[in-house]
Design a protein around this motif. Structure first.
Motif, short mmCIF file in Angstrom:
data_model
loop_
_atom_site.label_atom_id
_atom_site.label_comp_id
_atom_site.label_asym_id
_atom_site.label_seq_id
_atom_site.Cartn_x
_atom_site.Cartn_y
_atom_site.Cartn_z
N LYS A 109 0.95 -1.15 -0.04
CA LYS A 109 0.01 -0.10 0.05
C LYS A 109 0.96 1.22 0.06
O LYS A 109 1.81 1.24 0.70
CB LYS A 109 -0.89 0.27 1.28
N VAL A 110 0.56 2.13 -0.91
CA VAL A 110 1.12 3.52 -0.93
C VAL A 110 0.08 4.61 -0.51
O VAL A 110 -0.87 4.54 -0.62
CB VAL A 110 1.97 3.64 -2.21
N ASP A 111 0.80 5.80 -0.02
CA ASP A 111 -0.12 6.88 0.23
C ASP A 111 -0.30 7.81 -0.71
O ASP A 111 -0.05 7.42 -2.05
CB ASP A 111 0.43 7.58 1.69
N GLY A 112 -0.95 8.91 -0.79
CA GLY A 112 -1.27 9.80 -1.68
C GLY A 112 0.21 10.47 -2.20
O GLY A 112 0.26 10.91 -3.24
N ASN A 113 1.56 10.32 -1.67
CA ASN A 113 2.71 10.62 -2.07
C ASN A 113 3.32 9.57 -2.61
O ASN A 113 4.47 9.68 -3.12
CB ASN A 113 3.64 11.40 -1.11
N GLY A 114 2.83 8.43 -2.77
CA GLY A 114 3.44 7.42 -3.64
C GLY A 114 4.37 6.64 -2.71
O GLY A 114 5.44 5.88 -3.36
N GLU A 115 4.25 6.76 -1.33
CA GLU A 115 5.35 5.96 -0.52
C GLU A 115 4.61 4.96 0.01
O GLU A 115 3.42 5.09 0.76
CB GLU A 115 5.67 7.28 0.60
N GLY A 116 5.27 3.66 0.51
CA GLY A 116 4.81 2.66 1.07
C GLY A 116 6.05 1.86 1.83
O GLY A 116 7.04 2.32 1.37
N THR A 117 5.65 0.82 2.43
CA THR A 117 6.76 -0.14 3.10
C THR A 117 6.24 -1.52 3.15
O THR A 117 5.01 -1.71 3.28
CB THR A 117 6.89 0.26 4.59
N LEU A 118 7.15 -2.32 2.83
CA LEU A 118 7.23 -3.71 2.88
C LEU A 118 7.75 -3.93 4.22
O LEU A 118 8.81 -3.97 4.42
CB LEU A 118 7.94 -4.56 1.82
N GLY A 119 6.70 -4.45 5.40
CA GLY A 119 7.02 -4.83 6.61
C GLY A 119 7.27 -6.17 6.85
O GLY A 119 7.86 -7.12 6.19
N GLY A 120 6.41 -6.70 7.79
CA GLY A 120 6.27 -7.92 8.43
C GLY A 120 6.55 -8.20 9.60
O GLY A 120 6.36 -9.34 10.29
N GLY A 121 7.06 -7.33 10.25
CA GLY A 121 7.49 -7.41 11.52
C GLY A 121 8.82 -8.17 11.99
O GLY A 121 8.89 -8.94 12.93
N LEU A 122 9.78 -8.21 10.96
CA LEU A 122 10.81 -9.20 11.13
C LEU A 122 11.87 -8.54 11.90
O LEU A 122 11.83 -7.10 12.00
CB LEU A 122 11.22 -9.53 9.67
N THR A 123 12.75 -9.03 12.44
CA THR A 123 13.45 -8.67 13.47
C THR A 123 14.63 -7.89 12.80
O THR A 123 15.25 -8.10 11.62
CB THR A 123 14.24 -10.00 14.02
N THR A 124 15.11 -6.83 13.45
CA THR A 124 16.20 -6.03 12.68
C THR A 124 17.38 -6.63 12.77
O THR A 124 17.67 -7.23 13.88
CB THR A 124 16.23 -4.57 13.62
N ASN A 125 18.12 -6.60 11.50
CA ASN A 125 19.43 -7.38 11.42
C ASN A 125 19.38 -8.73 11.84
O ASN A 125 20.16 -9.45 12.27
CB ASN A 125 20.31 -6.64 12.49
N GLY A 126 17.96 -9.24 11.36
CA GLY A 126 17.85 -10.69 11.57
C GLY A 126 18.28 -11.53 10.52
O GLY A 126 19.05 -11.19 9.76
N PRO A 127 17.73 -12.78 10.31
CA PRO A 127 18.29 -13.73 9.49
C PRO A 127 17.81 -13.77 8.09
O PRO A 127 18.31 -14.44 7.19
CB PRO A 127 17.89 -15.31 10.25
#
Length: 381
Positions: A109-127
């Motif tokens: 999903k992107v906002d009106g400025n065309g910005e979005g994020t692929l998340g997932g809640g995965l651990t920072t610096n994880g495997p």
């Protein structure tokens, strides 16, 4: 005297080093023993089995960063990774190829400025990393850029001629020109943690930026842009782009199940090859940021746990050994010989033959006739 051939460590690579847990969505029933998790840990979620270093429940049941949860309220139960938006479909610990296939519902999903994020809640610096996937964009006169912090890891642009829009794009795709840049584009994700060390904010949190470059943005946006991270062959399925390019109803990407692959390595928390690969019949490979393990030739199972790599009984494992004589299983190998009174190569069909006798003619004029060619009775050739 019969020739005896000893075969040490000759097995089919796929059988020797593979432990592949079948997909949940395929509905395959899996024996818990195949997963080989840690002792006294729950390793099943519906029809899925969970192999260590993955695990559920107490921290002792998984290597840090590999924790999963089982949603038993759903029917069938769902095995989830991260924040619960990623459903595990498949594990692989196959011959140095380690990945987990997950399913994410819908596009990014992107906002009106065309910005979005692929998340997932995965651990920072994880495997996990997502380098074995593609960035896929559907839209008119728009560019999609996938970034991690200030590092661009993929980008592509999709063009539409005036008046073409959906009908032209659909006909182009159906002719086999998948994502050629006309209404759709795709690009490999280029990512090597070792090359950008210190520049990444989070190796599994990616930002998407859309930028429209057509002369009439309002016209271009009449067909909303859709951005996906998916396995390379996902979009080549005709049913996928037909759903996305429907003209008789609004495009709905929300309900689409999009598979993508998370490559993984065991990292951090004192990870070294010697303590990650716990089976004595295993070896390790140093990866881009951590370690992966594999059972040695002649063994299969889970190299990440003690005694996890088990000897393959090549003599009784269909598709593993090719022995057309007498087969004896050995630890990590097998022994194959021709039956008494015959000679040759017992690993070849028809390779064991009665030895040549003095009754056989071995020459014709000045030409020698070598076995398996022969002249005379049937035992001569």
């Amino acid at each position: 005297m019969a020739h005896i051939r000893t075969i040490l460590g000759v097995v089919m690579a796929a059988a020797a080093a593979t432990m592949l847990v079948s997909p949940l969505l395929a509905g395959a029933e899996i024996s818990p023993a195949e997963a080989q998790g840690m002792p006294n840990c729950d390793i099943t979620c519906g029809s899925m089995s969970v192999p260590y270093p993955f695990g559920m429940g107490p921290a002792r049941c998984y290597w840090p960063g590999f924790n999963l949860t089982c949603d038993r309220r759903s029917n069938p139960p769902r095995l989830l990774l991260g924040d619960g938006t990623l459903q595990v479909q498949e594990f692989s610990m196959s011959n140095w190829s380690t990945f987990v296939t997950v399913i994410r519902t819908g596009d990014i999903k992107v906002d009106g400025n065309g910005e979005g994020t692929l998340g997932g809640g995965l651990t920072t610096n994880g495997p996990y990393t997502i380098s074995s996937n593609k960035l896929i964009l559907l839209g008119c006169n728009v560019q999609a850029t996938l970034k991690n912090s200030d590092v661009i890891v993929s980008s592509c642009s999709s063009f539409c001629k005036n008046g073409d829009r959906l009908s032209h794009v659909r006909s182009t795709l159906e002719e086999g020109m998948q994502c050629s840049g006309n209404g759709c584009c795709q690009s490999d994700i280029v990512f090597n943690p070792a090359e950008v060390a210190g520049r990444l904010f989070n190796s599994t949190s990616y930002d998407v930026q859309l930028k429209w470059f057509g002369w009439n943005r309002s016209t271009d946006q009449q067909w909303p842009a859709h951005v996906f991270i998916a396995r390379s062959r996902w979009f080549s399925g005709t049913s996928v782009f037909r759903k996305l390019l429907r003209t008789d109803a609004p495009v709905s990407a929300d309900a689409m199940q999009v598979p993508f692959r998370l490559d993984w390595e065991v990292v951090g928390h004192g990870a070294e090859g010697s303590n990650v690969c716990k089976s004595k019949h295993s070896d390790y490979l140093t990866g881009k940021k951590g370690y992966t393990c594999s059972c040695n030739h002649g063994y299969e199972g889970n190299p990440y746990i003690t005694d996890g790599c088990k000897d393959i009984d090549e003599c009784n494992n269909e598709g593993s050994a090719k022995c057309y004589g007498y087969c004896t299983n050995l630890d990590g190998s097998y022994y194959c010989r021709c039956p008494p009174g015959t000679d040759g190569d017992a690993t070849l069909q028809g390779g064991c033959r009665t030895p040549i006798t003095s009754d056989c003619i071995t020459s014709c004029g000045d030409i020698d006739v070598p076995y398996p060619f022969g002249i005379g009775s049937a035992n001569c050739y």
